[in-house]
Design an enzyme around this catalytic site. Structure first.
Site, short mmCIF file in Angstrom:
data_model
loop_
_atom_site.label_atom_id
_atom_site.label_comp_id
_atom_site.label_asym_id
_atom_site.label_seq_id
_atom_site.Cartn_x
_atom_site.Cartn_y
_atom_site.Cartn_z
N VAL A 75 -21.14 -7.21 -76.17
CA VAL A 75 -20.00 -6.47 -76.70
C VAL A 75 -19.83 -6.76 -78.18
O VAL A 75 -20.04 -7.88 -78.63
CB VAL A 75 -18.68 -6.80 -75.95
CG1 VAL A 75 -18.77 -6.39 -74.50
CG2 VAL A 75 -18.36 -8.29 -76.04
N ASP A 76 -19.47 -5.74 -78.92
CA ASP A 76 -19.06 -5.92 -80.32
C ASP A 76 -17.63 -6.49 -80.31
O ASP A 76 -16.93 -6.42 -79.30
CB ASP A 76 -19.10 -4.56 -81.02
CG ASP A 76 -18.57 -4.63 -82.44
OD1 ASP A 76 -18.98 -5.54 -83.17
OD2 ASP A 76 -17.74 -3.79 -82.80
#
Length: 652
Positions: A337-338
């Site tokens: 995930v960013d």
């Protein structure tokens, strides 16, 4: 750079399946096949005679949809490949042989529809590259040796040339600051949530946005070699190198199709190998086998389930760009995930106010907000939002590039700025430095409010305001749901500093976190996860996430707030920006795969049973037809459960 990227797009389709000849218009043929099938079923239902009227509609529907299937099946056969298209062609041909035109038309329509949905995703890399190209201005202001300034195409500027970057403009090339100070929004490249201070010696990236100050910089990379250009290359390479997603039924077809034909031939030739066998009887049994084995139920198991699953997720605000991605999402074991805009809000928010004088926290906030009224810096705007209605008026506002701002309040000079501004006024003591170390260690951005030395007034620091990007309200719960859905590892990949990333990961309950990453570093981490877990997803929203989204087996884009590049590159878009929808997609993907596998197993068991009955003399051709039609109908009804049971994607 623009010419270079044209080469990237030629090979960046990213679509494994040969859907059809590109010259054949898919959409009109799918629509025609659907309408003709519907009309045929309507005429059959109301009992229009003669029967050939309804059958003619089924025939035309089969031709319309078949134009997207039969040519591809023929090419596969020429290459000695037995894929889903070959299995589909056999199913349709077999259905017409047993006078089941309605079944043939329905099967070919649903199959061609699922292929159409998949092929639309095939152009996403080209669109992604186009949106990336739009980030860089085509020209730059070149500063000549004489000091004269002129506009020049970025392709004509060489390494070592000096350029002028005006406030508010996009930076055209990778460069190093020679003079001037400013803040630069580097989110397009690094994903950092807060603009970065730039002064002489600092690096600049093409495609990022200059803030309030004017900068003079020396070019260090040609346009075709900039960081943004490398992102474009990474997107194209990732699409090409991504392991091809293969549908379950494709793998099955490679075994099933040749096995059926070889068995039928062996049965027909049995009298030649064994004396006393009647050739007519065994040829008949061979035909019965082919009819029983007619794979309509097997073929329809995938498209009906896929269309139902995609429709079910679309109702939830999750757009899946093809059937292979819905199947792939059901196999995910790890997700990257960013941070900014994915796990966090993507905008700074006031965390705490620390008084260093007789000023109260409220007075510190009011004075800071009075000065910041004239600023559009993200930290200043966060302070203003927290302050609400202002009661103080600031005059003689002056921005100090790369440091902060100052203004007069009630006849005294106040400033709000960074650490450097306090040092320049000579009012930062070791005691204050020690107190600042704790919020800085957590990755907070600090805004220092001070009374500046002027006239007969002694300067001093009045207080410090901590500002930081904060968790999205749904983030922690969404991540827990991902683990509950079977995701073994969640890793955060961010361009922000490691201290901030570690803090956010700890608050959100993320398994591992990596900061200070450039786009190519995110790609490397995704590839590592693929090596460890096999099937990996990536969730992001920015341009800097595009290469990692393309590298992952399944890329998820935060659709409403995400960049156009991220949305185009990703395989699944979350239109409501609800991170919890990823867990729903994983569960629906798992359920879709389970239904497809059940459908295929069910169809095979039915066919094996009737095959046994045929060999023992209890089943004739009419029973084979009944078994095929009945199995197809039950498979369709089972697949449609994905549409009905919307509220419980994890259910049976």
């Amino acid at each position: 750079m623009h010419q270079q990227t044209c080469e990237v797009t030629k090979s960046a389709c990213g679509c494994e399946h040969n859907h059809s000849d590109s010259k054949i218009p898919q959409l009109p043929l799918v629509i025609a096949s659907g309408i003709l099938t519907g009309l045929g079923l309507l005429l059959q239902w109301i009992g229009i005679s003669p029967e050939w009227v309804a059958k003619s509609f089924f025939g035309l529907a089969t031709i319309a949809g078949g134009l997207l299937v039969f040519p591809v099946a023929w090419k596969a056969l020429l290459k000695f490949k037995l894929d889903i298209n070959v299995l589909m062609a056999v199913a349709v041909t077999g259905a017409w042989m047993i006078d089941e035109g309605a079944e043939a038309a329905a099967v070919v329509f649903l199959f061609s529809l699922s292929e159409l949905l998949e092929s639309w995703a095939g152009q996403r890399a080209r669109k992604a590259v186009k949106t990336l190209l739009d980030l860089t201005p085509p020209t730059a202001i070149l500063v000549e040796e004489s000091g004269a300034k002129r506009e020049s195409a970025v392709e004509d500027i060489r390494i070592g040339d000096e350029i002028l970057i005006k406030s508010g403009s996009r930076i055209p090339l990778d460069a190093v600051v020679i003079s001037g100070t400013s803040t630069v929004d580097q989110a397009p490249i690094t994903g950092e949530s807060v603009p970065v201070e730039k002064s002489p010696g600092a690096s600049l990236y093409a495609g990022t946005i200059n803030g309030g100050g004017s900068l003079r910089a020396r070019v260090i990379e040609l346009a075709r070699d900039s960081k943004l250009s490398k992102i474009i290359e990474l997107v194209g390479e990732a699409e090409n190198l991504k392991p091809p997603a293969q549908r379950f039924v494709d793998k099955f077809a490679k075994i099933y199709t040749p096995a059926v034909f070889l068995t039928a031939i062996a049965i027909a030739l049995a009298p030649l190998m064994f004396d006393g066998l009647d050739s007519g009887t065994w040829i008949y049994r061979s035909l019965v086998l082919l009819v029983i084995a007619c794979p309509c139920a097997l073929v329809i198991a995938t498209p009906v389930s896929i269309v139902s699953g995609i429709t079910s997720l679309a109702r939830r605000g999750v757009l899946v760009k093809g059937g292979v991605y819905l199947e792939a999402v059901g196999k995910l074991r790890a997700i990257a995930v960013d941070k900014t805009g994915t796990i966090t809000q993507g905008a700074p928010k006031l965390i705490e106010t620390i008084p260093f004088s007789d000023f109260s926290a409220e007075e510190i906030l009011r004075h800071a907000a009075a000065i910041n009224t004239h600023s559009n810096h993200p930290i200043a705007m966060a302070i203003n939002r927290a302050a609400g209605e202002l009661e103080l008026t600031a005059t003689d506002f002056q921005a100090v590039a790369g440091q902060g701002a100052k203004a007069m309040i009630d006849g005294h000079l106040f400033f709000i700025g960074n650490h450097k501004m306090a040092h320049d006024y000579g009012i930062c003591s070791p005691e204050i430095e020690k107190q600042l170390s704790e919020p800085e260690s957590k990755g907070y951005s600090l805004a220092i409010l001070g009374h500046a030395p002027h006239q007969n007034c002694v300067g001093k620091i009045l207080g410090v305001i901590s500002v930081a990007d904060t968790l999205r309200p749904d983030a922690s719960d969404a991540l827990k749901r991902l683990h509950a859905a079977g995701i073994e590892k969640i890793a955060m990949l961010s361009g922000d500093n490691q201290r901030t990333v570690s803090r956010i990961a700890s608050e959100a309950g993320i398994d591992e976190a990596h900061g200070d990453l450039m786009p190519e570093d995110k790609v490397a981490h995704v590839r590592r996860l693929i090596d460890d877990y096999g099937h990996v997803g990536m969730i992001g929203d920015g341009v800097n996430d595009a290469p990692a989204l393309a590298t992952a087996n399944v890329g998820f884009a935060m659709g409403a707030i995400g960049s156009d590049t991220a949305i185009e590159t990703a395989d699944i878009a979350l239109m409501q920006d609800d991170l919890g929808k990823v867990a729903e997609a994983v569960l629906v993907g798992k359920r879709t795969l389970a239904i497809i596998r059940f459908n295929i197993a069910f169809a095979l068991i039915i066919k094996a049973l009737f095959l046994l009955l045929a060999f023992t003399g209890f089943a004739g051709l009419w029973m084979a037809i009944l078994a095929d039609t009945g199995a197809t109908l039950l498979v369709i009804l089972n697949s449609l459960r994905l549409l009905i049971d919307q509220k419980s994607p994890s259910g049976g």
